[in-house]
Design a protein around this motif. Structure first.
Motif, PDB file in Angstrom:
ATOM      1  N   ALA A  90       0.821  -1.209   0.000  1.00  0.00           N
ATOM      2  CA  ALA A  90       0.000   0.000   0.000  1.00  0.00           C
ATOM      3  C   ALA A  90       0.856   1.260   0.000  1.00  0.00           C
ATOM      4  O   ALA A  90       0.461   2.283  -0.578  1.00  0.00           O
ATOM      5  CB  ALA A  90      -0.930  -0.006   1.204  1.00  0.00           C
ATOM      6  N   ASP A 131      -7.869   2.585   5.352  1.00  0.00           N
ATOM      7  CA  ASP A 131      -6.421   2.415   5.358  1.00  0.00           C
ATOM      8  C   ASP A 131      -5.978   1.442   6.444  1.00  0.00           C
ATOM      9  O   ASP A 131      -4.823   1.006   6.441  1.00  0.00           O
ATOM     10  CB  ASP A 131      -5.731   3.765   5.564  1.00  0.00           C
ATOM     11  CG  ASP A 131      -5.859   4.659   4.329  1.00  0.00           C
ATOM     12  OD1 ASP A 131      -5.694   4.140   3.211  1.00  0.00           O
ATOM     13  OD2 ASP A 131      -6.134   5.857   4.488  1.00  0.00           O
ATOM     14  N   GLY A 165      -5.042   0.747  -0.086  1.00  0.00           N
ATOM     15  CA  GLY A 165      -5.267   2.066   0.486  1.00  0.00           C
ATOM     16  C   GLY A 165      -6.367   2.851  -0.205  1.00  0.00           C
ATOM     17  O   GLY A 165      -6.894   2.462  -1.247  1.00  0.00           O
TER      18      GLY A 165
END
Length: 265
Positions: A90, A131, A165
Motif C-alpha cells: 500500500a 487504510d 489504500g
C-alpha cells in the motif's frame, strides 16, 4: 500457503518468495515491490507493531530467511509475511516506481473492466475503503462512472482493502492526468414501445422512494409522522390554513412596529 509453491527445499522457497507470491492465483492485483524499497527501514516504520513475527516475516520477504522451524510456526510466519507484504504494498504503489508498475497493469486491464454498460468496458483499479487492515475487502474503482464494484473472483474478494489504500487511484490520476477519462452524461432512458417514460412519472417514483425512506429513518429514532394523505381524519393532519404559533408572533411584532412608525409621523 507454502505447499502452493511446490518447492523441495527451504532455500528455493526463500529465494523466490516474492515471485511466487505475485504470480500466485488470487494475487494478480499486486505488483512486485523492489528489494531496495523493502530493505529501507524508513519505508517499514510502524509495521513492527502490526505484524506478528515481524523480523522472521521480513526475512522471508527479503529472501534471507534461514530459520529451521516446525510446520505450525512456519505457517504463522508465512501468514505474517503475506500481511507484511500487503501493508508495504500500500505504501509502495503511491511511489513513482510503484505507480508506473500499477499503471502498466491498469493499461492491460489486469484488474478487470467496468460492468456498467455505458462505461463500455473501461479498465478498473483496486482500492480500499479504509487504510486500516481488517476493516473491508478490496473494491474496484471505475474512473469513468466514479463508482466502486466488488471483484468477480472470490480469491480477489478476500484481499484486504488496506493493501491498496484509499488514495492510490486518486494519486494515479493526479500524476497521469491525461489518463483520466472524460465523464459521460449518457444514461439509460426507459421507454415503452419506443416512447420515453413521462418525466413526471419518474419524478413521482423518485419522490415516493424518498418518502418511504423517510418513514424508515424516522422509525429508527422512534418517531412517527403522517402525511396529509395518510391521516385517518382531518384532525390528524396538519392544517395549512392555520398559521403556526411562530408566524403569529412575528405578525404581531410587525404590526406593532408599523404602528410605532405611524405614530412617529
Amino acid at each position: 500457503m507454502m505447499e502452493d509453491f511446490n518447492s523441495e527445499t527451504d532455500s528455493d522457497y526463500t529465494s523466490y518468495w516474492r515471485d511466487w507470491f505475485v504470480s500466485s492465483r488470487g494475487n494478480e492485483y499486486f505488483c512486485e515491490i523492489d528489494e531496495d524499497y523493502l530493505t529501507d527501514r524508513f519505508n517499514l516504520t510502524g509495521l513492527n507493531t502490526e505484524v506478528p513475527y515481524y523480523q522472521y516475516a521480513l526475512d522471508l520477504v527479503t529472501d534471507v530467511f534461514d530459520l529451521d522451524a516446525d510446520d505450525d510456526l512456519r505457517e504463522q510466519i508465512e501468514k505474517s509475511a503475506r500481511h507484511l507484504y500487503g501493508l508495504v504494498h500500500a505504501r509502495y504503489i503511491v511511489t513513482t516506481r510503484g505507480l508506473a508498475k500499477m499503471l502498466d497493469k491498469y493499461k492491460k486491464c489486469d484488474f478487470g473492466k467496468c460492468p456498467r454498460v455505458v462505461c463500455e468496458g473501461h479498465p478498473l483499479l483496486p482500492m480500499g475503503q479504509f487504510d486500516l487492515p481488517n476493516m473491508s475487502t478490496v473494491k474496484l474503482y471505475c474512473p469513468k462512472c466514479e463508482d466502486i464494484y466488488n471483484p468477480k473472483s472470490s480469491r480477489h474478494a478476500s484481499i484486504d482493502g488496506a493493501y491498496f489504500g484509499t488514495s492510490f487511484h486518486s494519486i494515479l490520476f493526479q500524476v497521469y492526468p491525461a489518463l483520466n477519462p472524460e465523464k459521460s452524461m449518457r444514461r439509460y432512458e426507459p421507454k415503452i414501445y419506443g416512447f420515453k417514460v413521462h418525466a413526471a412519472a419518474a419524478l413521482a417514483r423518485w419522490q415516493d422512494g424518498w418518502r418511504e425512506d423517510l418513514h424508515w429513518r424516522l422509525a429508527e429514532f422512534d418517531m412517527t409522522h403522517k402525511f396529509i394523505e395518510e391521516s385517518e381524519s382531518e384532525e390528524d393532519g396538519f392544517d395549512y390554513a392555520e398559521e403556526p404559533e411562530g408566524a403569529k408572533v412575528d405578525k404581531v411584532v410587525a404590526e406593532t412596529a408599523s404602528g410605532r412608525m405611524d405614530l412617529g409621523k
